[in-house]
Enzyme design. Sequence first.
Site: not given
Ligand code: MRU
Length: 374
Positions: A66, A68, A259, A270
Amino acid sequence: MFPVKATTGNLLFMIYNGKKLRTIWFDTDENVVKIIDQRYLPFEMVIESITTCDEMCRAITDMYLRGAPLIGVAAAYGVWLALLECANSSNPQEAFRTSMERLSTTRPTAVNLLWAINRVMRAIDGVSDLKERTTITFKLAGEMADEDADICRSIGEHGLTIIENLYRKLGRPIQVLTHCNAGALATVDYGTATSPMYIARERNIPIHVWVDETRPRNQGRLTSWELQQADIDNTVICDNTGGYLMQQGKVDMVIVGTDRVTANGDVANKIGTYLKALAAHDNDIPFYVALPSPTIDWSLEEGVSSIPIEERSPEEVLAIDGDIDGKRSSVRLFSSGIKAKNYGFDITPARLVTGFITEKGICKPNELKTFFGR
Ligand code: MRU
């Protein structure tokens, strides 16, 4: 997929069996793509082999991996696997098209997924030989992984200047609040929001990190585990605690990942990030977003009405998973028949963002376009 289980016993941060570990890599001994299966962390280090595009789709959708930037690199390897597989199909073009349709809809909010698929497609556009398309894609996926690690390291160097300045001014450990996991586990290495923290640790600048637990999937446990491995002082807090800490002067800055950022500087991250930004704004606390350039969606002018927000299973809200006596277990939190909604992300409007920490340096939301020469 073939999980290889090992305990996290004496594990150093991202060092496994004596080797520095990334979240995704091509294992040249076994000729297979491997990933850390994050569903088991922080209790167990489980490494999975991903052998088909379908397996990669499942790994992304069900959040074995998981974050981005990591989703982007995984998607690039997914394209490679699809190309390998379609060589054995009676209708390679149709087989590849079906795989790409599935891969590109695995998770809707992180723009890195489509960015990576489009980048590979551009690289193989006009190449008719399937073998050659496969070779180009494999090489590019590896390059994208290395690039991501480099981008994250640069974000860390730039973000460090903010922490350093605060430390010079305040002369005590800097209190940072972060939400979700934008750490090494969410990228190929280093992380985005955590990268300045790691470099601060390297340079002996004292910091303490407030880690939001981040219901419903509790990515805060990944962040606290990562920071603990890196010997960075941190404390987990419930998602609703940040505002109170800010009022009490216990937060000097917020750094989160993202993301998707739109051209005007709106930020998808998130669920719950928006509330932290509002609280930071009300308390005059700088709110920074660590932003690798592949996470910018230049095709969207603004985010509040146009970024697709992932909605996940209500089950993730109604039950909670954890470790019971060394066994991964799930516990129900609500009585049966209760309804739940599970939005994965929210949008923080650009006006609440103090600055973007990018691999090129730091800029304000209204400078984003000129900063990237758009
Ligand atoms: O649902 P997830 O765990 O994939 O969400 C991740 C996030 O919200 C992170 O803050 C975002 O992807 C940035 S990761 C460098």
